[in-house]
Scaffold this active site. Structure first.
Site, PDB file in Angstrom:
ATOM      1  N   LYS A 110      -1.879   6.786  13.673  1.00  0.00           N
ATOM      2  CA  LYS A 110      -2.945   6.711  13.713  1.00  0.00           C
ATOM      3  C   LYS A 110      -3.883   8.397  14.182  1.00  0.00           C
ATOM      4  O   LYS A 110      -5.120   8.425  13.512  1.00  0.00           O
ATOM      5  CB  LYS A 110      -3.417   6.509  14.869  1.00  0.00           C
ATOM      6  CG  LYS A 110      -2.960   4.705  14.678  1.00  0.00           C
ATOM      7  CD  LYS A 110      -4.202   3.901  13.013  1.00  0.00           C
ATOM      8  CE  LYS A 110      -3.520   2.685  13.519  1.00  0.00           C
ATOM      9  NZ  LYS A 110      -4.238   2.096  12.191  1.00  0.00           N
ATOM     10  N   VAL A 117       0.903  -1.074   0.205  1.00  0.00           N
ATOM     11  CA  VAL A 117       0.140  -0.204   0.332  1.00  0.00           C
ATOM     12  C   VAL A 117       1.264   1.172  -0.109  1.00  0.00           C
ATOM     13  O   VAL A 117       0.863   2.479  -0.015  1.00  0.00           O
ATOM     14  CB  VAL A 117      -1.489   0.011   1.567  1.00  0.00           C
ATOM     15  CG1 VAL A 117      -2.042  -1.053   0.744  1.00  0.00           C
ATOM     16  CG2 VAL A 117      -0.447  -0.233   2.292  1.00  0.00           C
ATOM     17  N   ILE A 153      -7.885  -4.848  21.348  1.00  0.00           N
ATOM     18  CA  ILE A 153      -8.636  -6.068  19.598  1.00  0.00           C
ATOM     19  C   ILE A 153      -7.825  -7.229  19.738  1.00  0.00           C
ATOM     20  O   ILE A 153      -6.552  -7.182  20.101  1.00  0.00           O
ATOM     21  CB  ILE A 153      -8.911  -5.325  18.557  1.00  0.00           C
ATOM     22  CG1 ILE A 153     -10.116  -3.732  18.748  1.00  0.00           C
ATOM     23  CG2 ILE A 153      -9.855  -6.492  17.868  1.00  0.00           C
ATOM     24  CD1 ILE A 153     -11.225  -4.321  19.097  1.00  0.00           C
ATOM     25  N   SER A 185      -6.978   4.373  15.640  1.00  0.00           N
ATOM     26  CA  SER A 185      -6.713   3.593  17.141  1.00  0.00           C
ATOM     27  C   SER A 185      -7.020   4.721  18.316  1.00  0.00           C
ATOM     28  O   SER A 185      -6.613   6.014  18.967  1.00  0.00           O
ATOM     29  CB  SER A 185      -5.428   3.243  17.177  1.00  0.00           C
ATOM     30  OG  SER A 185      -5.117   2.293  18.341  1.00  0.00           O
ATOM     31  N   ASN A 239      -7.407  -0.272   5.803  1.00  0.00           N
ATOM     32  CA  ASN A 239      -7.298  -1.193   7.394  1.00  0.00           C
ATOM     33  C   ASN A 239      -5.387  -1.847   7.490  1.00  0.00           C
ATOM     34  O   ASN A 239      -4.965  -1.966   8.685  1.00  0.00           O
ATOM     35  CB  ASN A 239      -7.979  -2.005   7.524  1.00  0.00           C
ATOM     36  CG  ASN A 239      -7.536  -2.945   8.407  1.00  0.00           C
ATOM     37  OD1 ASN A 239      -7.760  -2.931   9.779  1.00  0.00           O
ATOM     38  ND2 ASN A 239      -7.402  -4.368   8.251  1.00  0.00           N
ATOM     39  N   TYR A 268       3.194   4.808  15.320  1.00  0.00           N
ATOM     40  CA  TYR A 268       1.970   4.687  15.308  1.00  0.00           C
ATOM     41  C   TYR A 268       1.037   5.586  15.925  1.00  0.00           C
ATOM     42  O   TYR A 268      -0.200   5.611  15.124  1.00  0.00           O
ATOM     43  CB  TYR A 268       1.476   3.361  16.603  1.00  0.00           C
ATOM     44  CG  TYR A 268       0.863   2.333  16.138  1.00  0.00           C
ATOM     45  CD1 TYR A 268       0.165   1.822  15.416  1.00  0.00           C
ATOM     46  CD2 TYR A 268      -0.151   2.591  17.416  1.00  0.00           C
ATOM     47  CE1 TYR A 268      -1.204   0.963  14.479  1.00  0.00           C
ATOM     48  CE2 TYR A 268      -1.819   1.827  17.297  1.00  0.00           C
ATOM     49  CZ  TYR A 268      -1.233   0.632  16.227  1.00  0.00           C
ATOM     50  OH  TYR A 268      -2.961  -0.032  15.941  1.00  0.00           O
ATOM     51  N   ALA A 269       1.155   6.441  17.041  1.00  0.00           N
ATOM     52  CA  ALA A 269       0.559   7.023  17.785  1.00  0.00           C
ATOM     53  C   ALA A 269      -0.242   8.131  16.882  1.00  0.00           C
ATOM     54  O   ALA A 269      -0.936   8.535  16.873  1.00  0.00           O
ATOM     55  CB  ALA A 269       0.617   7.609  18.887  1.00  0.00           C
ATOM     56  N   ALA A 270       1.377   8.711  16.030  1.00  0.00           N
ATOM     57  CA  ALA A 270       0.913   9.511  15.897  1.00  0.00           C
ATOM     58  C   ALA A 270       0.338   9.583  13.849  1.00  0.00           C
ATOM     59  O   ALA A 270      -0.159   9.878  13.123  1.00  0.00           O
ATOM     60  CB  ALA A 270       2.947  10.562  15.156  1.00  0.00           C
TER      61      ALA A 270
END
Length: 254
Positions: A158, A64, A187, A142, A90, A154-156
């Site tokens: 999302k 992607v 999850i 998230s 996703n 990851y936080a940035a």
């Protein structure tokens, strides 16, 4: 007749976890589903499950974060199904580490898959959606978008997806295209298992601890997210756009 009969959906990162569950829910309700993942063979389980349930699915290899790969993947979908009505961005990876240990590669990999990947796939999908004046784009964010130790990248990424979602809703709304995001909490997936492994906690124990502080007193399943995504992809949500829906069992938001 299912609520997605006659619709074509693309789900990225659909080989397992939330992506697989989403592809299966959409197919169950009548959509023809293009299952995107890094390699076609990774998609075989999802495609087989959809076909065994009487649905129609296509396995598509797609990196992607690579423009040419995305263009080729969408062309395969158009060649097979004619168009795209629903896109679920996703695909995701984690490269967790504290800031002082995080490498540039860790940062770039996460940004490229989550943000660049969603950008490239949305760009391809909107060409078709604008022309037909109909479309649904759902991005997977998230609760980590609100900040999470060891996940600066990851936080940035999302959080960026939430801004991306709201902007696309403004730009594409006049063409009858709805753009929303789901933001899962805990999850049970391979990704959350990786996080448990990183911090040195048994995965079952990690789930138990998480459930103790979640108001619903349980952790989430991929289907919990897939069902919300399917609602946003449906015409039941035709007047919902630019929203981020947290699927986290009632946990507190920042």
């Amino acid at each position: 007749m299912g609520r997605f009969t006659g619709k074509v959906a693309v789900v990225t990162g659909a080989a397992r976890g939330i992506g697989q569950a989403t592809a299966m829910v959409l197919a169950r309700d009548g959509a023809k589903v293009a299952v995107f993942d890094l390699k076609e063979e990774f998609c075989s389980e999802t495609v087989q499950k959809i076909q065994e349930a009487g649905g129609e699915a296509l396995a598509v290899s797609c990196q992607v974060s690579d423009k040419q790969s995305v263009e080729q993947a969408f062309q395969k979908v158009v060649d097979r199904f004619g168009t795209v009505h629903i896109l679920v961005n996703n695909a995701g990876v984690i490269r967790d580490n504290l800031l002082f240990k995080m490498t540039e590669e860790d940062w770039d990999t996460v940004m490229n898959v989550h943000l660049r990947g969603s950008f490239l796939c949305s760009q391809e999908a909107q060409k078709l959606m604008v022309a037909q004046r109909y479309g649904k784009i759902i991005n997977t964010s998230s609760t980590s978008a609100l900040g999470n130790r060891g996940q600066a990248n990851y936080a940035a990424a999302k959080a960026g997806l939430q801004g991306f979602t709201k902007t696309l809703a403004i730009e594409l709304g006049p063409f009858n295209i709805n753009v929303n995001a789901v933001a899962p909490g805990f999850i049970v997936t391979d990704m959350t298992k990786q996080t448990a492994d990183r911090i040195g906690i048994d995965f079952e124990e990690n789930q138990r601890r998480a459930a103790e502080i979640i108001p619903l007193r349980r952790v989430g399943r991929p289907e919990d997210v897939a069902n919300v995504t399917a609602f946003l992809a449906s015409d039941d949500a035709s007047y919902v756009s630019g929203q981020v829906i947290y699927v986290h069992g009632g946990g507190r938001q920042a």
